[in-house]
Design a protein around this motif. Structure first.
Motif, PDB file in Angstrom:
ATOM      1  N   PHE A  44       0.799  -1.227   0.000  1.00 20.12           N
ATOM      2  CA  PHE A  44       0.000   0.000   0.000  1.00 20.12           C
ATOM      3  C   PHE A  44       0.834   1.281   0.000  1.00 20.12           C
ATOM      4  O   PHE A  44       0.299   2.352  -0.295  1.00 20.12           O
ATOM      5  CB  PHE A  44      -0.999   0.007   1.168  1.00 20.12           C
ATOM      6  N   VAL A  45       2.128   1.208   0.293  1.00 20.60           N
ATOM      7  CA  VAL A  45       2.970   2.405   0.153  1.00 20.60           C
ATOM      8  C   VAL A  45       3.657   2.450  -1.206  1.00 20.60           C
ATOM      9  O   VAL A  45       4.201   3.480  -1.593  1.00 20.60           O
ATOM     10  CB  VAL A  45       4.007   2.539   1.295  1.00 20.60           C
ATOM     11  N   GLY A  46       3.653   1.336  -1.927  1.00 19.72           N
ATOM     12  CA  GLY A  46       4.158   1.312  -3.292  1.00 19.72           C
ATOM     13  C   GLY A  46       5.663   1.253  -3.433  1.00 19.72           C
ATOM     14  O   GLY A  46       6.210   1.545  -4.499  1.00 19.72           O
ATOM     15  N   ARG A  47       6.352   0.825  -2.361  1.00 23.49           N
ATOM     16  CA  ARG A  47       7.819   0.754  -2.389  1.00 23.49           C
ATOM     17  C   ARG A  47       8.275  -0.116  -1.224  1.00 23.49           C
ATOM     18  O   ARG A  47       7.490  -0.403  -0.314  1.00 23.49           O
ATOM     19  CB  ARG A  47       8.419   2.155  -2.245  1.00 23.49           C
ATOM     20  N   ARG A  88       7.348  -7.157  12.297  1.00 25.71           N
ATOM     21  CA  ARG A  88       7.487  -5.880  11.592  1.00 25.71           C
ATOM     22  C   ARG A  88       8.287  -4.916  12.465  1.00 25.71           C
ATOM     23  O   ARG A  88       7.854  -4.575  13.568  1.00 25.71           O
ATOM     24  CB  ARG A  88       6.109  -5.290  11.299  1.00 25.71           C
ATOM     25  N   PRO A  89       9.451  -4.465  12.015  1.00 21.36           N
ATOM     26  CA  PRO A  89      10.241  -3.542  12.841  1.00 21.36           C
ATOM     27  C   PRO A  89       9.464  -2.270  13.179  1.00 21.36           C
ATOM     28  O   PRO A  89       8.654  -1.788  12.371  1.00 21.36           O
ATOM     29  CB  PRO A  89      11.446  -3.226  11.955  1.00 21.36           C
ATOM     30  N   ALA A  90       9.728  -1.722  14.354  1.00 19.27           N
ATOM     31  CA  ALA A  90       9.071  -0.473  14.749  1.00 19.27           C
ATOM     32  C   ALA A  90       9.354   0.641  13.746  1.00 19.27           C
ATOM     33  O   ALA A  90       8.497   1.499  13.500  1.00 19.27           O
ATOM     34  CB  ALA A  90       9.522  -0.073  16.147  1.00 19.27           C
ATOM     35  N   ARG A  91      10.519   0.624  13.123  1.00 15.88           N
ATOM     36  CA  ARG A  91      10.850   1.661  12.138  1.00 15.88           C
ATOM     37  C   ARG A  91       9.959   1.558  10.901  1.00 15.88           C
ATOM     38  O   ARG A  91       9.704   2.567  10.233  1.00 15.88           O
ATOM     39  CB  ARG A  91      12.324   1.577  11.765  1.00 15.88           C
ATOM     40  N   ALA A  92       9.497   0.356  10.584  1.00 16.64           N
ATOM     41  CA  ALA A  92       8.574   0.185   9.463  1.00 16.64           C
ATOM     42  C   ALA A  92       7.212   0.803   9.782  1.00 16.64           C
ATOM     43  O   ALA A  92       6.581   1.427   8.925  1.00 16.64           O
ATOM     44  CB  ALA A  92       8.418  -1.295   9.132  1.00 16.64           C
ATOM     45  N   VAL A  93       6.762   0.628  11.016  1.00 15.88           N
ATOM     46  CA  VAL A  93       5.497   1.215  11.442  1.00 15.88           C
ATOM     47  C   VAL A  93       5.579   2.741  11.357  1.00 15.88           C
ATOM     48  O   VAL A  93       4.641   3.402  10.892  1.00 15.88           O
ATOM     49  CB  VAL A  93       5.149   0.757  12.863  1.00 15.88           C
ATOM     50  N   ALA A  94       6.706   3.306  11.781  1.00 13.66           N
ATOM     51  CA  ALA A  94       6.896   4.746  11.668  1.00 13.66           C
ATOM     52  C   ALA A  94       6.882   5.191  10.204  1.00 13.66           C
ATOM     53  O   ALA A  94       6.367   6.268   9.871  1.00 13.66           O
ATOM     54  CB  ALA A  94       8.212   5.152  12.338  1.00 13.66           C
ATOM     55  N   ASP A  95       7.407   4.359   9.325  1.00 15.70           N
ATOM     56  CA  ASP A  95       7.386   4.645   7.887  1.00 15.70           C
ATOM     57  C   ASP A  95       5.944   4.682   7.383  1.00 15.70           C
ATOM     58  O   ASP A  95       5.567   5.568   6.596  1.00 15.70           O
ATOM     59  CB  ASP A  95       8.194   3.576   7.156  1.00 15.70           C
ATOM     60  N   PHE A  96       5.118   3.758   7.822  1.00 13.02           N
ATOM     61  CA  PHE A  96       3.702   3.759   7.450  1.00 13.02           C
ATOM     62  C   PHE A  96       3.028   5.062   7.882  1.00 13.02           C
ATOM     63  O   PHE A  96       2.234   5.645   7.135  1.00 13.02           O
ATOM     64  CB  PHE A  96       2.968   2.598   8.120  1.00 13.02           C
ATOM     65  N   VAL A  97       3.300   5.490   9.118  1.00 10.90           N
ATOM     66  CA  VAL A  97       2.661   6.695   9.646  1.00 10.90           C
ATOM     67  C   VAL A  97       3.082   7.916   8.838  1.00 10.90           C
ATOM     68  O   VAL A  97       2.246   8.780   8.510  1.00 10.90           O
ATOM     69  CB  VAL A  97       2.979   6.862  11.140  1.00 10.90           C
ATOM     70  N   HIS A 101       0.547  10.408   6.506  1.00  8.89           N
ATOM     71  CA  HIS A 101       0.451  11.864   6.702  1.00  8.89           C
ATOM     72  C   HIS A 101       0.801  12.645   5.437  1.00  8.89           C
ATOM     73  O   HIS A 101       0.830  13.880   5.476  1.00  8.89           O
ATOM     74  CB  HIS A 101       1.358  12.297   7.856  1.00  8.89           C
ATOM     75  N   ASP A 102       1.054  11.956   4.332  1.00 11.30           N
ATOM     76  CA  ASP A 102       1.389  12.627   3.071  1.00 11.30           C
ATOM     77  C   ASP A 102       0.198  12.517   2.115  1.00 11.30           C
ATOM     78  O   ASP A 102       0.079  11.536   1.369  1.00 11.30           O
ATOM     79  CB  ASP A 102       2.627  11.983   2.441  1.00 11.30           C
ATOM     80  N   PRO A 103      -0.698  13.487   2.099  1.00 10.66           N
ATOM     81  CA  PRO A 103      -1.902  13.378   1.265  1.00 10.66           C
ATOM     82  C   PRO A 103      -1.608  13.415  -0.225  1.00 10.66           C
ATOM     83  O   PRO A 103      -2.449  13.005  -1.034  1.00 10.66           O
ATOM     84  CB  PRO A 103      -2.737  14.590   1.693  1.00 10.66           C
ATOM     85  N   ALA A 104      -0.430  13.878  -0.608  1.00  9.37           N
ATOM     86  CA  ALA A 104      -0.106  13.986  -2.033  1.00  9.37           C
ATOM     87  C   ALA A 104       0.171  12.629  -2.670  1.00  9.37           C
ATOM     88  O   ALA A 104       0.012  12.468  -3.888  1.00  9.37           O
ATOM     89  CB  ALA A 104       1.098  14.912  -2.231  1.00  9.37           C
ATOM     90  N   ASP A 105       0.593  11.655  -1.871  1.00  6.26           N
ATOM     91  CA  ASP A 105       0.951  10.335  -2.399  1.00  6.26           C
ATOM     92  C   ASP A 105      -0.296   9.456  -2.426  1.00  6.26           C
ATOM     93  O   ASP A 105      -0.698   8.885  -1.417  1.00  6.26           O
ATOM     94  CB  ASP A 105       2.042   9.702  -1.538  1.00  6.26           C
ATOM     95  N   GLN A 106      -0.905   9.370  -3.592  1.00  9.96           N
ATOM     96  CA  GLN A 106      -2.136   8.596  -3.755  1.00  9.96           C
ATOM     97  C   GLN A 106      -1.945   7.445  -4.749  1.00  9.96           C
ATOM     98  O   GLN A 106      -2.905   6.908  -5.297  1.00  9.96           O
ATOM     99  CB  GLN A 106      -3.263   9.523  -4.260  1.00  9.96           C
ATOM    100  N   ARG A 107      -0.710   7.030  -4.959  1.00  6.60           N
ATOM    101  CA  ARG A 107      -0.405   6.060  -6.018  1.00  6.60           C
ATOM    102  C   ARG A 107      -1.147   4.743  -5.869  1.00  6.60           C
ATOM    103  O   ARG A 107      -1.497   4.100  -6.861  1.00  6.60           O
ATOM    104  CB  ARG A 107       1.100   5.768  -6.056  1.00  6.60           C
ATOM    105  N   THR A 108      -1.391   4.326  -4.640  1.00  2.00           N
ATOM    106  CA  THR A 108      -1.955   2.995  -4.427  1.00  2.00           C
ATOM    107  C   THR A 108      -3.433   3.032  -4.044  1.00  2.00           C
ATOM    108  O   THR A 108      -3.988   2.004  -3.662  1.00  2.00           O
ATOM    109  CB  THR A 108      -1.175   2.251  -3.328  1.00  2.00           C
ATOM    110  N   LYS A 109      -4.068   4.181  -4.162  1.00  2.00           N
ATOM    111  CA  LYS A 109      -5.465   4.305  -3.714  1.00  2.00           C
ATOM    112  C   LYS A 109      -6.384   3.306  -4.404  1.00  2.00           C
ATOM    113  O   LYS A 109      -7.181   2.621  -3.752  1.00  2.00           O
ATOM    114  CB  LYS A 109      -5.978   5.721  -3.942  1.00  2.00           C
TER     115      LYS A 109
END
Length: 222
Positions: A44-47, A88-97, A101-109
């Motif tokens: 869902f983040v596309g990367r 899932r590493p805690a750093r990955a969860v922070a990456d999801f958050v 919070h980036d409304p411009a990234d809608q690639r996977t909507k």
């Protein structure tokens, strides 16, 4: 995805999987089917997600052993599991958050949240603390195999992985009878070895009781 218990979680000082007590499921089931989504771009983040340096399923040993028992039992019935995410590493969860919070990234909507505004993903679907970081939660589906164990094909579950919306709720209204039966088949197999489903995501299971319910880990998956 909610926190376990009332006390705030602690971050483990472990620097490696071994120090954290995390085991690769393939040390127990060498040929278990895996498609570790966050190590690649089909998610869902596309990367690739921060913290995933290899497509591996790591779990605390009690969870890994319980999952291996589920796989053993299913194979007798000509089914298999297919794993999408484990520890899932805690750093990955922070990456999801950060992504949420980036409304411009809608690639996977279209593929992952067609019926929801991206801002609605924070909370029920993306939280600052994930049970996956405690090392006893898995995201997975099931496959049906030929009698000789080859030619496995995924069961129709009604949605793909990380499809955000009501249709992904385990007991969602509006899914077909076969899709409902397949979800219940997975739930029954997992519950038999002590895994509990998260009702908003048919693919999400946590071993109960958890081995380390107040401990988060942040070692990379590698």
């Amino acid at each position: 995805m909610a926190r376990a218990g009332d006390q705030p979680p602690q971050l483990s000082p472990a620097k490696t999987a071994a120090q954290a007590g995390l085991a690769d499921i393939r040390t127990l089931v060498p040929d278990i089917a895996e498609d570790i989504k966050y190590a690649g771009s089909d998610n869902f983040v596309g990367r690739p997600v921060n913290g995933y340096l290899a497509p591996k399923c790591l779990l605390l040993r009690p969870a890994a052993e319980a999952l291996a028992r589920v796989e053993r039992d299913l194979r007798v019935q000509h089914y298999r599991l297919k794993l999408w995410d484990c520890y899932r590493p805690a750093r990955a969860v922070a990456d999801f958050v950060r992504w949420a919070h980036d409304p411009a990234d809608q690639r996977t909507k279209a593929a992952h949240y067609p019926d929801l505004d991206k801002s609605k993903l924070l909370g029920d679907y993306i939280a600052p603390v994930s049970g996956h970081s405690r090392g006893a939660t898995v995201d997975l589906t099931m496959e049906r195999c030929a009698a000789d164990g080859t030619h496995c094909a995924p069961l129709d579950m009604g949605t793909g992985f990380d499809w955000f919306g009501v249709r992904a709720h385990t007991d969602a209204p509006g899914i077909g009878a076969e899709q409902r039966a397949n979800r219940l088949l997975l739930r029954s197999a997992m519950e038999h070895e002590g895994f509990k489903n998260y009702a908003l995501e048919w693919w999400h299971y946590t071993l109960t009781p958890e081995p380390t319910p107040q401990m988060l880990y942040d070692v990379p998956v590698q």
